[in-house]
Every structure is written in structure tokens, then in C-alpha cells.
Design an enzyme around this catalytic site. Structure first.
Site, short mmCIF file in Angstrom:
data_model
loop_
_atom_site.label_atom_id
_atom_site.label_comp_id
_atom_site.label_asym_id
_atom_site.label_seq_id
_atom_site.Cartn_x
_atom_site.Cartn_y
_atom_site.Cartn_z
N THR A 32 -1.45 7.51 -0.46
CA THR A 32 -2.74 7.38 -1.15
C THR A 32 -3.52 6.16 -0.68
OG1 THR A 32 -1.78 6.00 -2.86
CG2 THR A 32 -1.69 8.38 -3.22
N ARG A 40 0.85 -1.19 0.00
CA ARG A 40 0.00 0.00 0.00
C ARG A 40 0.87 1.23 0.00
NH1 ARG A 40 -4.60 0.47 4.44
NH2 ARG A 40 -2.80 0.72 5.80
N ASP A 47 0.32 -3.70 12.24
CA ASP A 47 0.80 -4.07 10.90
C ASP A 47 1.09 -5.57 10.89
OD1 ASP A 47 2.46 -2.49 8.37
OD2 ASP A 47 2.76 -4.62 8.72
C1 PRP Z 1 -1.10 -4.91 4.21
C2 PRP Z 1 -1.95 -6.17 4.19
C3 PRP Z 1 -2.72 -6.04 2.90
C4 PRP Z 1 -2.93 -4.56 2.81
C5 PRP Z 1 -4.35 -4.27 3.21
O1 PRP Z 1 -0.02 -5.03 3.38
O2 PRP Z 1 -1.19 -7.34 4.26
O3 PRP Z 1 -2.03 -6.53 1.78
O4 PRP Z 1 -2.03 -3.94 3.73
O5 PRP Z 1 -4.64 -2.93 3.05
P1 PRP Z 1 -5.74 -2.39 2.05
O6 PRP Z 1 -6.96 -3.24 2.25
O7 PRP Z 1 -5.94 -0.98 2.48
O8 PRP Z 1 -5.21 -2.48 0.65
P2 PRP Z 1 1.11 -3.89 3.32
O9 PRP Z 1 0.79 -2.88 2.26
O10 PRP Z 1 1.33 -3.35 4.69
O11 PRP Z 1 2.36 -4.67 2.79
P3 PRP Z 1 3.28 -5.72 3.55
O12 PRP Z 1 2.45 -6.95 3.77
O13 PRP Z 1 4.36 -5.96 2.59
O14 PRP Z 1 3.75 -5.11 4.84
N1 URA Z 2 -2.40 -3.50 6.88
C1 URA Z 2 -2.09 -3.98 8.12
O1 URA Z 2 -1.15 -4.78 8.26
N2 URA Z 2 -2.83 -3.58 9.16
C2 URA Z 2 -3.86 -2.72 9.03
O2 URA Z 2 -4.51 -2.40 10.04
C3 URA Z 2 -4.16 -2.22 7.76
C4 URA Z 2 -3.41 -2.63 6.69
#
Ligand code: PRP
Ligand code: URA
Length: 255
Positions: free
Chosen positions: A113, A109, A205
Site C-alpha cells: 500500500t 512503508r 533503498d
Molecule cells: C524509507 C525512508 C522513509 C520512507 C519514505 O523507509 O527512509 O522513511 O521509506 O517513503 P514514503 O515517503 O513513501 O513514506 P523504509 O520504509 O524503507 O524503512 P527502513 O528505513 O526501515 O528501510
Molecule cells: N525509500 C527509499 O529508501 N528509497 C526510495 O526511493 C523510496 C523510499
């Protein structure tokens, strides 16, 4: 306490073991080692529920005593972990269905944005499975999930399900509006997104808590672009159908 009316494609587990393990997972004192174990155990339980409607076909077998007609799962199944956090859900799903294919999709993400950015996709030209189960612990804005379903449908997947541990009402609304045919299996639907796009109460997270990477920018409270991110969240919340808003914030427990 009032509960949100979820769209018909949403299945929120009511299993007490899932509720118990999810509380341990949320706890801020849970270490990455225990967190990974709980993600695996929760995925096993949720995956069992998410695959409860798989069709089977008759399959002739012979027991030591006599021939009989057994069952064989019909559709070819693919697990689609969304990197990084979906990785922790793969082993449990493979225990349930060792013959499934695993196709990784890399998305992160954009912190400003909250839109998903694709960085890994090695899907072959045509779909090799009929049913895809997207594995991602968090369904927050729904952007990553909707983008993954777009990719899988363009690939030719006949049916897609989303398996997540925690969802926000905003994410359910976004994914259901974009893809009403996608079943969403979750352990819990939380109250809302905060101004940084994190699910609250949530668990923080999911990637950082699994992999112990707490030094990255996403783990720092209050980054400098919070105004823009908050406006994205406000827009999602304005668009949320009233019936899908979740329960009001609970008062803090008495001390
Ligand atoms: C997290 C999670 C999802 C996303 C959800 O990933 O594992 O993929 O955020 O958010 P959304 O519904 O708003 O799109 P992140 O972008 O933190 O990446 P990562 O798993 O590599 O830390
Ligand atoms: N991704 C995460 O890992 N945690 C949240 O709460 C939202 C997005």
C-alpha cells in the site's frame, strides 16, 4: 532545462558541495561505508542550511579582554530520526547542535500500500522541545513524513521542519498539502516515483545502502504485488499539481 515550481515551503539546496556529494551517494558502486560517510557529510551541510533561521537571544559573556553580549540559540530543538534510514543523519546534526534532544520514531512503508506503519514511539506525554527537525534521507510518497508530522504536532511541537536528501515531487505535494507550515529542506528533487514507489533516478533503498542489508524483500526487483503498488503511485501522480511535476526524463548519455 525546465524546472518544477516547488511550493514556497520547499528549499532545494544549490550548494555545489551538496551537488557533488549527492552524485557520489547516488552512484550504484558506492559502498555502504562511503554511503554512510556521505550521508553524514550531506546532513551536516543541509542541517547548517535548515537551521539558518533559528532565532537567538542576547547572552552576556566575558572574553579574556572584556564583557560583551553574545548570542544563544533560543528554541529548544529536537532531532527526530525516522528509523531506520534517518539514523545515519543524527551524528552530523548533533555535531551542529550538541544540546539538541533526539527522539526516534519507527516507521516502515508497507510495500503493497506504500502506507507508513508505526512501530516505535517513546515520546513523553508533552513536548519537551519547540522546534523538531525530522531526519529522513528519502521523501518518496510523503506518507512517512506526513505521519511523523502528525505525531509531532499531536505531541505539541510548535514548529516542524523536514530534512531529507532526496525528494520526489509526489512526496513534496503530499507533505505540503497536509502540512503547509512545515519547511522542507532537501538536497535535490528528483523526477518522479516509479511503479514500486521508489524515487527515480534516486539512490535506491537508503536504509539498505547504509546498513548493507541487500537481502530483504524491499531490495528485490519486481516483487509480486507490483500492480497494487503501481496503482497507488498512479493516484499520487494524478493528484500532483501540473506546476510541481518535475523535468522530463533525460535521454541516456551517448556511449
Ligand atoms: C524509507 C525512508 C522513509 C520512507 C519514505 O523507509 O527512509 O522513511 O521509506 O517513503 P514514503 O515517503 O513513501 O513514506 P523504509 O520504509 O524503507 O524503512 P527502513 O528505513 O526501515 O528501510
Ligand atoms: N525509500 C527509499 O529508501 N528509497 C526510495 O526511493 C523510496 C523510499
Amino acid at each position: 532545462m525546465a524546472s518544477a515550481q516547488h511550493p514556497p515551503n520547499v528549499r532545494v539546496s544549490s550548494h555545489p558541495l551538496i551537488a557533488h556529494k549527492l552524485s557520489l551517494l547516488r552512484d550504484r558502486t558506492t559502498t555502504p561505508k562511503l554511503f554512510r560517510e556521505l550521508v553524514r557529510e550531506l546532513t551536516w551541510l543541509l542541517g547548517y542550511e535548515a537551521m539558518a533561521d533559528l532565532s537567538t537571544q542576547p547572552h552576556p559573556i566575558e572574553t579574556p579582554l572584556e564583557p560583551m553580549t553574545g548570542h544563544q540559540v533560543e528554541p529548544k530543538v529536537g532531532f527526530i530520526p525516522v528509523l531506520r534510514a534517518g539514523l545515519g543523519m543524527v551524528d552530523a546534526m548533533l555535531e551542529l547542535m550538541p544540546s539538541a534532544e533526539v527522539w526516534h520514531i519507527g516507521l516502515y512503508r508497507d510495500e503493497r500500500t506504500l502506507k507508513p506503519v508505526e512501530y516505535y514511539n517513546k515520546l513523553p506525554d508533552a513536548a519537551t522541545v519547540q522546534l523538531c527537525l525530522i531526519l529522513d534521507p528519502m521523501l518518496a510518497t510523503g506518507g512517512s513524513a506526513a505521519a511523523t508530522v502528525d505525531i509531532l504536532k499531536a505531541w505539541g511541537a510548535a514548529r516542524v521542519k523536514q530534512v531529507s536528501l532526496i525528494a520526489a515531487p509526489e512526496g513534496i505535494a503530499t507533505l505540503s498539502a497536509a502540512h503547509p507550515d512545515v519547511d522542507i529542506h532537501v538536497a535535490a528533487v528528483d523526477r518522479e516515483l516509479n511503479e514500486r514507489g521508489y524515487i527515480v533516478p534516486g539512490l535506491g533503498d537508503a536504509g539498505d545502502r547504509q546498513f548493507g542489508t541487500f537481502a530483504g524483500p524491499s531490495s528485490e526487483p519486481g516483487h509480486d504485488r507490483v500492480d497494487e503498488t503501481a496503482e497507488v503511485v498512479r493516484r499520487l501522480q494524478r493528484d500532483l499539481p501540473a506546476a510541481q511535476r518535475n523535468v522530463p526524463k533525460e535521454p541516456p548519455p551517448d556511449r
